[in-house]
Design an enzyme around this catalytic site. Structure first.
Site, PDB file in Angstrom:
ATOM      1  N   THR A 129      27.538   0.559  25.061  1.00 22.72           N
ATOM      2  CA  THR A 129      26.701   0.497  23.859  1.00 22.72           C
ATOM      3  C   THR A 129      27.613   0.224  22.657  1.00 22.72           C
ATOM      4  O   THR A 129      27.939  -0.924  22.390  1.00 22.72           O
ATOM      5  CB  THR A 129      25.873   1.785  23.680  1.00 22.72           C
ATOM      6  OG1 THR A 129      26.726   2.935  23.770  1.00 22.72           O
ATOM      7  CG2 THR A 129      24.786   1.885  24.739  1.00 22.72           C
TER       8      THR A 129
ATOM      9  N   LYS B 163      31.097   4.852  30.216  1.00 25.10           N
ATOM     10  CA  LYS B 163      30.821   4.396  28.867  1.00 25.10           C
ATOM     11  C   LYS B 163      30.694   5.631  27.999  1.00 25.10           C
ATOM     12  O   LYS B 163      30.294   6.703  28.442  1.00 25.10           O
ATOM     13  CB  LYS B 163      29.566   3.527  28.798  1.00 25.10           C
ATOM     14  CG  LYS B 163      28.256   4.189  29.143  1.00 25.10           C
ATOM     15  CD  LYS B 163      27.586   5.043  28.072  1.00 25.10           C
ATOM     16  CE  LYS B 163      27.441   4.296  26.760  1.00 25.10           C
ATOM     17  NZ  LYS B 163      26.793   5.232  25.738  1.00 25.10           N
TER      18      LYS B 163
ATOM     19  N   THR C 274      27.291  11.686  25.111  1.00 30.21           N
ATOM     20  CA  THR C 274      26.570  10.430  25.337  1.00 30.21           C
ATOM     21  C   THR C 274      27.460   9.520  26.141  1.00 30.21           C
ATOM     22  O   THR C 274      27.980   8.523  25.697  1.00 30.21           O
ATOM     23  CB  THR C 274      26.109   9.730  24.060  1.00 30.21           C
ATOM     24  OG1 THR C 274      25.289   8.643  24.423  1.00 30.21           O
ATOM     25  CG2 THR C 274      27.179   9.261  23.175  1.00 30.21           C
TER      26      THR C 274
ATOM     27  N   GLU D 213      33.734   6.256  18.167  1.00 31.78           N
ATOM     28  CA  GLU D 213      33.211   5.293  17.193  1.00 31.78           C
ATOM     29  C   GLU D 213      34.045   5.300  15.914  1.00 31.78           C
ATOM     30  O   GLU D 213      34.181   6.327  15.244  1.00 31.78           O
ATOM     31  CB  GLU D 213      31.755   5.615  16.883  1.00 31.78           C
ATOM     32  CG  GLU D 213      30.842   5.273  18.045  1.00 31.78           C
ATOM     33  CD  GLU D 213      29.429   5.783  17.875  1.00 31.78           C
ATOM     34  OE1 GLU D 213      28.565   5.278  18.609  1.00 31.78           O
ATOM     35  OE2 GLU D 213      29.195   6.669  17.052  1.00 31.78           O
TER      36      GLU D 213
ATOM     37  N   SER E  12      19.527  -0.344  13.373  1.00 34.23           N
ATOM     38  CA  SER E  12      19.238  -1.605  12.701  1.00 34.23           C
ATOM     39  C   SER E  12      20.400  -2.590  12.819  1.00 34.23           C
ATOM     40  O   SER E  12      20.270  -3.722  12.433  1.00 34.23           O
ATOM     41  CB  SER E  12      18.922  -1.366  11.226  1.00 34.23           C
ATOM     42  OG  SER E  12      19.961  -0.648  10.601  1.00 34.23           O
TER      43      SER E  12
END
Length: 409
Positions: free
Chosen positions: A159, A185, A196, A282, A409
């Site tokens: 992702t 992942k 996650t 991230e 988004s």
């Protein structure tokens, strides 16, 4: 503690989920994401023993429920179908029907009983899973035992990951080569018990499901549950291990003389994947490893290590190359572990900054230069017992906020 390579375990350079005998894999773009691969499949030639660990979040996604049922009821698994781009979480009764439909699609396409198929999803929470692309995609899946198939699988489960996460090791048991390989992942919303993250491990070792579950449980706290990126525990996350027995060894169990060799090789795979997830947090620019010694037990050492590596203030200090050891000792203090507040020693790399809970003069310039590196080691000695433990995480950057502020988004 962290395992290192031994003479009996070797790393495989062409690391791949299909390195063990009898596994095939693939990944394609089916249309859940705009361009990137988003549908993946791994198949064992024969039904395999299976073990799994799952998120501790009370809210659990539909595919996770379906897969847990296979693990705990059937005890065998032959295929895993995975999609990215949509988590199929918090999607009500329709989400459960869609997860079961994924299982049935793979069953029909590959002539495998539904109760031998695991399903997994990862992506945005709370949006219905578009089934049309999956229906068309499953019909196009063509798993193979080439490196390209395994790499396609690794890409299709990503992702916000920036790198593929794969690893493989080989060892010898009963004179037979045993290979253990893994892919994962995970980049954000990482605070296992689980996070996650999705992790899939394949091996050609012969082992019954109950003993495989015990093996996975024995290494989970030291690996997957010793990483943190942002303190969030997700709804979908799992690690599955499939063992198809095609290596031809005698069936492994705790009484087998080479049981520990298998455990160590499995831990090496899990440890690699866990560290890659932490490093790819991230927006991250640095991997942080916290090593705690002198705790009253290994479990308490890991508690302290995760408290330090999970502290937002420690993470931002590392990002800013600020040797602010006060944030480290504070995280030790609120960890909940048993400590002596007067005996704590802290190092940044080899730089001693606190000894017996008192500040030590050190070069701020030297410490700043050390913190500019991409891998940072923080050592905490509690001087309170024999326990040792590790945890891994990453720095907290501006990019983390940007990525998650615009995730949908």
């Amino acid at each position: 503690m962290e395992l290192t390579l031994s003479p009996t375990i070797k790393k495989i350079e062409r690391k791949s989920l299909v390195s063990p005998k009898g596994f095939t894999a693939t990944g394609i773009h089916c249309g859940l994401k705009h361009k990137k691969k988003d549908l993946a499949l791994v198949i064992s030639d024969v039904p395999a023993s299976v073990a799994g660990v799952f998120t501790t979040n009370a809210i659990q996604a539909a595919p996770l429920k379906v897969t847990k049922d296979v693990v705990y009821t059937t005890g065998k698994m032959q295929a895993i179908l995975v999609n990215s781009g949509n988590a199929n979480a918090c999607t009500g009764k329709q989400g459960e029907l869609d997860a079961l439909a994924m299982q049935q699609l793979a069953s029909d396409q590959f002539d495998i009983a539904p109760n031998l198929i695991g399903v997994a999803s990862t992506g945005v929470i709370g949006e219905p899973l578009p089934m049309a692309p999956i229906i068309h995609g499953v019909a196009k899946l063509a798993p193979n035992n080439e490196l390209t198939g395994a790499l396609d699988f690794a890409q299709a489960i990503m992702t916000t990951d920036t790198i593929m996460k794969t690893t493989s090791y080989a060892t010898t048991i009963d004179g037979k080569e045993i290979v253990i390989a893994g892919v994962a992942k995970g980049s954000g919303m990482i605070e296992p018990n689980m996070a996650t993250m999705l992790g899939f491990i394949t091996t050609d070792a012969a082992i019954e499901s109950a003993d495989l579950q015990a093996a996975l449980a024995s290494i989970t706290d030291k690996t997957f549950n010793s990483i943190t990126v942002d303190g969030d525990t997700s709804t979908n996350d799992m690690v599955l291990v499939l063992a198809n027995g095609l290596a031809g060894n005698q069936t492994l169990n705790p009484a087998h003389p080479e049981w520990q060799t298998f455990i160590d090789a499995l831990q090496m795979v899990a440890q690699d994947l866990a560290k890659m997830i932490a490093k790819d947090g991230e927006g991250a620019t640095k991997l942080i490893e916290v090593k705690v010694s002198g705790a009253i037990s290994e479990q308490e050492a890991r508690i302290v290590a995760k408290s330090v590596v999970g502290s937002p203030l420690v993470k931002t200090a590392v990002f800013g190359c600020d040797a602010n050891w006060g944030r480290i000792i504070a995280a030790v203090g609120y960890s909940g572990a048993t400590i002596n507040p007067d005996t704590i020693t802290i190092k940044l790399g080899d730089i001693l900054v606190v000894e017996n809970s008192e500040p030590v003069k050190f070069s701020e310039e030297q410490a700043m230069n050390y913190l500019k590196q991409h891998e940072i080691n923080i050592s905490v000695d509690l001087n309170n017992g024999p326990g040792q433990g590790l945890a891994w995480g990453c720095d907290l950057t501006y990019d983390y906020v940007q990525i998650n502020a615009s995730y949908r988004s």
